[in-house]
Design an enzyme around this catalytic site. Structure first.
Site, PDB file in Angstrom:
ATOM      1  N   ASP A 112       2.790  -8.988  10.911  1.00 41.81           N
ATOM      2  CA  ASP A 112       2.939 -10.395   9.810  1.00 41.81           C
ATOM      3  C   ASP A 112       2.883 -11.825  10.476  1.00 41.81           C
ATOM      4  OD1 ASP A 112       3.988  -8.184   8.068  1.00 41.81           O
ATOM      5  OD2 ASP A 112       6.099  -7.819   8.499  1.00 41.81           O
ATOM      6  N   ASP A 159      -0.475  -3.689   3.259  1.00 44.06           N
ATOM      7  CA  ASP A 159       0.038  -4.874   3.986  1.00 44.06           C
ATOM      8  C   ASP A 159      -0.610  -5.637   4.572  1.00 44.06           C
ATOM      9  OD1 ASP A 159       2.219  -3.416   3.113  1.00 44.06           O
ATOM     10  OD2 ASP A 159       4.018  -4.434   3.655  1.00 44.06           O
TER      11      ASP A 159
HETATM   12  N1  GLY Z   1       6.500  -5.532   4.279  1.00 46.94           N
HETATM   13  C1  GLY Z   1       5.835  -6.535   3.277  1.00 46.94           C
HETATM   14  C2  GLY Z   1       5.496  -6.356   1.478  1.00 46.94           C
HETATM   15  O1  GLY Z   1       7.112  -6.283   1.213  1.00 46.94           O
HETATM   16  O2  GLY Z   1       5.559  -6.519   0.301  1.00 46.94           O
END
Ligand code: GLY
Length: 413
Positions: A128, A195
């Site tokens: 992330d 994501d």
């Molecule tokens: N993992 C990022 C989201 O919850 O969109």
């Protein structure tokens, strides 16, 4: 004064329509059109500044300085340290407020909360890093040209590419070690989530800054692998594709935060749209543009999305219409479309109109908080991970971030 004009307009409309059976409809139309684009943008930015001013006052003296993420089930402010996946969104929102008002006070707020994310640049146990570091330091560098910020983006990119799995041709999203909670229980080997497309923009920046083509090659390989395996024939996407890290073979395609494996998790569709739009912007490879266009078409023509364009948390959520909407998915979609429209002349107007309708809806009291309420966040009604039983139908810092980003892009059109 504006209030008086609005009341006068509504009264005039009411008198003009009093013999008309569609009074309500006409009143609504006039009220909606009363606020011009520039008025709306000024109103919402001004509200957001006041709202965040209140939030900052409550947290600015915390040691260590923590980042606001959302609201707990008990209705309290949820604060998180630099290593939370959402740590970059609050500083990123502050940069958008500074971009809009150019005031040193806001630059200082943005710098202070950006600095609180600094240690994230060394993390190698998460994918992330784009969310964390690009939204804080990356936006900070774009607006200030502070060389130190650039170095943080490069260091975070070096950390991120340690997660590249050559056999798969992509960056591993989640670790599967026992400390990973529900993720560890699913039996995955090398899980990659849609994501993760959002972390590539930072790698393209690192390539631009350093000229080291490794960053470019890894980002582009990740996008190609995702394009090949994450999408269904209708251009909706799975949330998770699990690979065998030794062979690169696909092991399974599943849901994580969505309803079921076969259903479209709303924010996942928005991440895909945004991610492929950004990847096209950075590579100018038409394959990625076509992918972004196809995802946009899937979203914009989707009968399962309500007419106001704010989706339910999953397009197939079982109890629609008694399911929460996800303002974050809508805000991400609006922001992505406002970039994509530049490259799609045949759909330009439709994409801008779709984004505008999202922004207008999110700017109504249905979604925009009351000043001093909502624990200081700008938007209400987002869904984090419905299965966790937390952050459902709550404010979330990433809804605010992409909403401000979309407003900023819309303003510049
Ligand atoms: N993992 C990022 C989201 O919850 O969109």
């Amino acid at each position: 004064m504006k209030k008086l004009i609005l009341i006068a307009l509504v009264c005039v409309t009411f008198i003009a329509c009093k013999n008309d059976k569609n009074i309500t409809e006409k009143k609504v139309t006039i009220e909606e059109k009363t606020e011009s684009k520039s008025e709306l943008i000024a109103r919402v930015f001004s509200f957001s500044e006041k709202q965040y001013e209140g939030l900052i006052k409550r947290i600015e003296n915390n040691k260590p300085l923590l980042l606001p993420r959302g609201v707990t089930e008990e209705g309290k402010l949820r604060l998180k340290p630099y290593h939370d996946w959402t740590s970059g969104f609050f500083p990123g929102s502050l940069w958008y407020l500074y971009k809009n008002n150019q005031l040193d006070t806001w630059k200082n707020h943005a710098m202070k909360f950006t600095q609180a994310v600094d240690s994230a640049k060394y993390l190698t146990n998460t994918h992330d890093l784009g969310f964390m570091v690009n939204n804080s330091f990356g936006n900070g560098y774009s607006l200030t040209k502070n060389e130190a910020y650039k170095d943080v983006v490069v260091q975070a990119s070096k950390s991120l590419i340690t997660r590249y799995r050559p056999k798969v041709g992509a960056i591993q999203s989640w670790d599967t070690t026992p400390n990973m909670g529900w993720i560890a229980k699913r039996g995955w080997n090398t899980p990659i989530i849609i994501d993760n497309m959002m972390n590539l923009e930072m790698l393209y920046k690192a390539f631009e800054y350093t000229k080291d083509s490794t960053f470019y090659a890894i980002a582009t390989s990740h996008a190609k692998t995702t394009m090949k395996n994450h999408f269904r024939a209708d251009f909706s996407s799975f949330h998770i594709v699990d690979y065998d890290g030794k062979t690169g073979n696909v092991r399974s395609k599943e849901q994580g935060q969505g309803y079921v494996d076969a259903s479209p998790w709303a924010r996942g569709q928005a991440w895909g749209l945004y991610g492929f739009t950004q990847t096209y912007l950075n590579t100018k490879d038409a394959t990625f543009l076509n992918q972004a266009k196809a995802i946009a078409n899937y979203i914009m023509t989707n009968a399962k999305i309500p007419k106001d364009h704010i989706p339910y948390w999953d397009y197939d959520a079982p109890k629609i219409p008694n399911e929460p909407r996800d303002a974050s998915a809508a805000a991400i979609t609006a922001s992505a479309l406002l970039t994509l429209q530049q490259y799609v002349p045949e759909k330009k107007e439709a994409m801008i109109a779709y984004a505008e309708s999202i922004i207008r809806k999110l700017s109504t009291p249905d979604y925009l908080a009351e000043l001093g309420k909502n624990q200081g966040f700008i938007l209400k009604h987002s869904v984090g991970n419905i299965h966790s039983g937390e952050e459902n139908d709550k404010p979330l810092n990433y809804a605010d971030y992409y909403f401000l980003e979309a407003l900023s892009k819309w303003k510049s059109l």
